[in-house]
Design a protein around this motif. Structure first.
Motif, PDB file in Angstrom:
ATOM      1  N   GLY A  27       3.992  -4.571 -12.809  1.00  0.00           N
ATOM      2  CA  GLY A  27       3.451  -5.683 -12.048  1.00  0.00           C
ATOM      3  C   GLY A  27       4.236  -6.952 -12.325  1.00  0.00           C
ATOM      4  N   PHE A  28       4.389  -7.775 -11.310  1.00  0.00           N
ATOM      5  CA  PHE A  28       5.216  -8.976 -11.410  1.00  0.00           C
ATOM      6  C   PHE A  28       4.731  -9.924 -12.506  1.00  0.00           C
ATOM      7  CE2 PHE A  28       6.194 -13.366 -10.084  1.00  0.00           C
ATOM      8  CZ  PHE A  28       7.576 -13.294  -9.997  1.00  0.00           C
ATOM      9  N   ASP A  29       3.442 -10.194 -12.531  1.00  0.00           N
ATOM     10  CA  ASP A  29       2.906 -11.182 -13.464  1.00  0.00           C
ATOM     11  C   ASP A  29       2.931 -10.717 -14.919  1.00  0.00           C
ATOM     12  OD1 ASP A  29       2.369 -13.000 -11.430  1.00  0.00           O
ATOM     13  OD2 ASP A  29       0.387 -12.153 -11.036  1.00  0.00           O
ATOM     14  N   ALA A  30       3.029  -9.420 -15.141  1.00  0.00           N
ATOM     15  CA  ALA A  30       2.968  -8.890 -16.505  1.00  0.00           C
ATOM     16  C   ALA A  30       4.322  -8.885 -17.206  1.00  0.00           C
ATOM     17  CB  ALA A  30       2.399  -7.471 -16.491  1.00  0.00           C
ATOM     18  N   LYS A  54      11.344 -17.296 -11.605  1.00  0.00           N
ATOM     19  CA  LYS A  54      11.107 -15.857 -11.682  1.00  0.00           C
ATOM     20  C   LYS A  54      11.025 -15.229 -10.289  1.00  0.00           C
ATOM     21  CE  LYS A  54       7.647 -12.719 -13.686  1.00  0.00           C
ATOM     22  NZ  LYS A  54       6.365 -12.694 -14.429  1.00  0.00           N
ATOM     23  N   GLU A  55      10.410 -15.936  -9.340  1.00  0.00           N
ATOM     24  CA  GLU A  55      10.242 -15.388  -7.990  1.00  0.00           C
ATOM     25  C   GLU A  55      11.583 -15.117  -7.306  1.00  0.00           C
ATOM     26  OE1 GLU A  55       6.505 -16.959  -9.292  1.00  0.00           O
ATOM     27  OE2 GLU A  55       8.511 -17.857  -9.250  1.00  0.00           O
ATOM     28  N   ASP A  56      12.628 -15.856  -7.719  1.00  0.00           N
ATOM     29  CA  ASP A  56      13.954 -15.650  -7.117  1.00  0.00           C
ATOM     30  C   ASP A  56      14.531 -14.278  -7.434  1.00  0.00           C
ATOM     31  OD1 ASP A  56      13.844 -18.167  -6.066  1.00  0.00           O
ATOM     32  OD2 ASP A  56      15.251 -19.078  -7.469  1.00  0.00           O
ATOM     33  N   ARG A 109       8.119   0.979  -2.840  1.00  0.00           N
ATOM     34  CA  ARG A 109       7.468   0.666  -4.113  1.00  0.00           C
ATOM     35  C   ARG A 109       7.507  -0.834  -4.390  1.00  0.00           C
ATOM     36  NH1 ARG A 109      10.013   3.624  -8.830  1.00  0.00           N
ATOM     37  NH2 ARG A 109       8.022   3.127  -9.828  1.00  0.00           N
ATOM     38  N   VAL A 110       8.530  -1.499  -3.894  1.00  0.00           N
ATOM     39  CA  VAL A 110       8.683  -2.928  -4.144  1.00  0.00           C
ATOM     40  C   VAL A 110       7.669  -3.752  -3.347  1.00  0.00           C
ATOM     41  CG1 VAL A 110      10.246  -4.903  -3.891  1.00  0.00           C
ATOM     42  CG2 VAL A 110      11.119  -2.724  -4.744  1.00  0.00           C
ATOM     43  N   LEU A 111       7.452  -3.396  -2.092  1.00  0.00           N
ATOM     44  CA  LEU A 111       6.573  -4.190  -1.229  1.00  0.00           C
ATOM     45  C   LEU A 111       5.151  -4.320  -1.771  1.00  0.00           C
ATOM     46  CD1 LEU A 111       6.217  -5.820   1.342  1.00  0.00           C
ATOM     47  CD2 LEU A 111       5.708  -3.689   2.552  1.00  0.00           C
ATOM     48  N   PRO A 112       4.499  -3.230  -2.185  1.00  0.00           N
ATOM     49  CA  PRO A 112       3.142  -3.396  -2.736  1.00  0.00           C
ATOM     50  C   PRO A 112       3.115  -4.307  -3.955  1.00  0.00           C
ATOM     51  CG  PRO A 112       3.566  -1.099  -2.227  1.00  0.00           C
ATOM     52  CD  PRO A 112       4.874  -1.811  -2.095  1.00  0.00           C
ATOM     53  N   MET A 113       4.160  -4.231  -4.776  1.00  0.00           N
ATOM     54  CA  MET A 113       4.242  -5.117  -5.940  1.00  0.00           C
ATOM     55  C   MET A 113       4.299  -6.570  -5.494  1.00  0.00           C
ATOM     56  SD  MET A 113       6.761  -7.139  -7.478  1.00  0.00           S
ATOM     57  CE  MET A 113       8.334  -6.392  -7.028  1.00  0.00           C
TER      58      MET A 113
END
Length: 211
Positions: A27-30, A54-56, A109-113
């Protein structure tokens, strides 16, 4: 490409590859930037040198640009309208299976994340609005329309809607596990259907003069 540029590109690709693998897994935030740096075998400062925030790492500014639609329209050839330029560009990206359109292995897999991370989901929404805003400015400039005229904004909104609709369709089919060739065919069919529904005013608006 020179040696320096090639090494820079290799470093960026290694960082983004490591980051996406961690984001998809946990997960992105973890995931922290320090963990991304460790996985990519680079210093934390190296990550920040190439990626401001980080979003970049997921939405690089050079790929996820607010000027995307405006840039496509600015580069259109004589005799081509604003909507025509965007439709042709999108079809080209689909046929080339470009990363910018989401037709790459692993995107399912990337899109749902991305959608599960509030900051990334918000950035995607903001990006869509910014694209329409920048395109509106281009249409005002090129048509010379009065600032009180709602048409440039309405045409931009229609073009932005087509762009968002296409991404949503590709994303939905990718997450469902469909094959890239089948997704690409469905995406082109969608653009054909949309073009058939758009009125002549939109399809011919801001046609560039010249031969």
């Amino acid at each position: 490409m020179g040696l320096r540029e090639r090494k820079k590109r290799e470093t960026v690709e290694r960082i983004t590859g490591a980051a996406l693998a961690l984001f998809v897994e946990r997960g992105f935030d973890a995931v922290t930037i320090a963990e991304v740096a460790e996985a990519a075998d680079v210093a934390v400062n190296t990550v920040y040198h190439h990626f401001r925030v980080k979003e970049d790492l997921v939405l690089p500014p050079d790929e996820a640009s607010a000027g995307r639609l405006a840039g496509i329209v600015r580069q259109r050839a004589p005799g081509v309208s604003a909507a025509g330029a965007v439709l042709a560009h999108l079809r080209g990206e689909i046929r080339r299976r470009e990363r910018t359109i989401g037709l790459t292995p692993g995107f399912g897999r990337v899109l749902p994340m991305m959608l599960a991370a509030p900051t990334l989901a918000a950035r995607l929404r903001d990006l869509g609005e910014q694209m329409v805003g920048e395109l509106t400015e281009v249409l005002f400039e090129e048509t010379g329309a009065d600032r009180a005229d709602p048409v440039p904004g309405l045409v931009s909104a229609q073009i932005g809607w087509v762009h968002s609709l296409l991404y949503a369709e590709i994303g939905k089919r990718t997450v469902a596990g469909e094959q890239p060739d089948d997704i690409a065919k469905a995406a082109e069919d969608l653009l054909d259907a949309v073009e058939g529904l758009l009125g002549a005013r939109v399809l011919t608006y801001a046609t560039r003069k010249g031969t």
